[in-house]
Design a protein around this motif. Structure first.
Motif, short mmCIF file in Angstrom:
data_model
loop_
_atom_site.label_atom_id
_atom_site.label_comp_id
_atom_site.label_asym_id
_atom_site.label_seq_id
_atom_site.Cartn_x
_atom_site.Cartn_y
_atom_site.Cartn_z
N TYR A 136 4.39 8.06 -2.78
CA TYR A 136 3.39 6.99 -2.75
C TYR A 136 3.72 5.95 -3.81
O TYR A 136 4.51 6.21 -4.73
N PRO A 164 2.14 1.81 5.43
CA PRO A 164 0.72 1.71 5.77
C PRO A 164 0.17 2.93 6.51
O PRO A 164 -1.05 3.12 6.54
N PHE A 188 -2.42 4.71 1.41
CA PHE A 188 -2.43 3.30 1.80
C PHE A 188 -3.57 3.03 2.78
O PHE A 188 -4.39 2.12 2.59
N TYR A 220 -1.47 -3.56 -4.56
CA TYR A 220 -2.14 -3.79 -3.28
C TYR A 220 -3.04 -5.02 -3.35
O TYR A 220 -3.07 -5.85 -2.42
#
Length: 338
Positions: free
Chosen positions: A186, A192, A197, A321
């Motif tokens: 990770y 995705p 995620f 992110y």
């Protein structure tokens, strides 16, 4: 001294892009390749290339390794001294829906890479295996010498087949080969379809997240930088047979600290400062109850084992992110350590 020329396959992928960037930072000549397929958004793959590879002058050419001619032409043009083969069709559950893609990407393509390594007399082939090869074992941690002949999914079966193919070719043709069994990787620029995620996306939108096996599965979450460090060290220290000849070996690269999925979600809640809404579901076909890496072999061979805590790793992913979804690709590249 011969110039080091490294080919990284799957270089637009999650692990591949980070590995290619790190090897370039170490001063090596690096060429990447990828088929940019649509298993998940190709736009994310192109973003990785733009953020992680292009600033380091690492090209990533489009090649379909399941095509023997394309593979041969790539190797003849680049003439790599070392190969890091990370291209593969990933995903345990997807292998139940589209088994043909795993045969082509993980078996046919790998056979072409092995033949090209033989033809070019590469100094070392390092390739991605998976913790999935251990199957539904419940006795942890997993050691490289444990039995791996009962895979729980076709994906796992193809990865075990890769190990057997590489071992055979290494013995027959005299080039060293190393398989690395990755454990639940990770971090920034991730896939995705991975839980961390997709959970982050859903939690920030206020959506429920599907939690299989009622969150009781154990997973050995391993931060991407630790994976890259292990790969970079192993690439330049190939194993030898007991007779001192080029050999084949496999190594676990995992955090060796399994975490229950419900506890993982609790950590993600703290990191995101968002409460998760759970949809508790039964265990899925192909899933395994636990993964946990024994990393003693890795530590003894290269003096390193992963140690990044889940809190630290998820915080770095969160920061990346937020920048990435805001559209600030330059900042998100910095968050990923580029």
């Amino acid at each position: 001294m011969e110039e080091t020329r490294i080919l990284v396959t799957g270089a637009a992928g999650f692990i591949g892009s980070h590995v290619a960037a790190r090897l370039a930072d170490l001063g090596h000549g690096v060429l990447g390749c990828d088929n940019f397929n649509a298993y998940y958004s190709p736009a994310l793959k192109h973003d990785r290339v733009a953020a992680l590879l292009a600033p380091r002058q690492v090209d990533c050419v489009t090649v379909e390794l399941a095509d023997a001619k394309q593979t041969s032409s790539l190797f003849e043009a680049w003439r790599p001294t070392h190969v890091v083969h990370l291209a593969a069709q990933a995903g345990v559950r997807h292998s139940l829906r589209d088994p043909g893609s795993y045969i082509q990407s993980n078996l046919v393509a790998f056979s072409h890479v092995l033949e090209a390594c033989r033809q070019q007399r590469v100094q070392h082939l390092l390739y991605a295996s998976s913790s999935s090869v251990y199957g539904a074992r419940t006795q942890i941690p997993f050691h490289e010498d444990d039995r791996t002949d009962e895979p729980a999914s076709l994906y796992a079966a193809t990865k075990k087949a890769n190990e057997l193919m590489a071992s055979c070719c290494s013995k027959l043709y005299g080039f060293p080969a190393t398989g690395v069994r990755f454990f639940t990787v990770y971090g920034p620029w991730g896939r995705p379809d991975m839980a961390y995620f997709s959970f982050t996306e859903s939690m920030l939108k206020g959506e429920r997240i599907p939690v299989f096996a009622r969150g009781e599965l154990l997973r050995d979450f391993t931060y991407i930088d630790d994976i890259v460090e292990g790969v970079a060290r192993l690439l330049f220290k190939p194993s030898l047979s007991p007779e001192g000849q080029p050999g084949h070996a496999v190594f676990n690269i995992g955090n060796h600290r399994p975490i229950r999925v419900l506890d993982f979600i609790a950590t993600l809640e703290r990191v995101l400062d968002v409460k998760a809404e759970l949809e508790l579901l039964p265990m899925q076909p192909g899933d395994v109850p636990a993964t946990c890496a024994d990393t003693s072999r890795l530590r003894e061979w290269v003096g390193f084992a992963p140690a990044t805590s889940l809190d630290e790793g998820l915080a770095r992913f969160r920061d990346w992110y937020r920048e990435w979804i805001s559209g600030d690709r330059t900042s998100s590249a910095r968050q990923a350590g580029a």
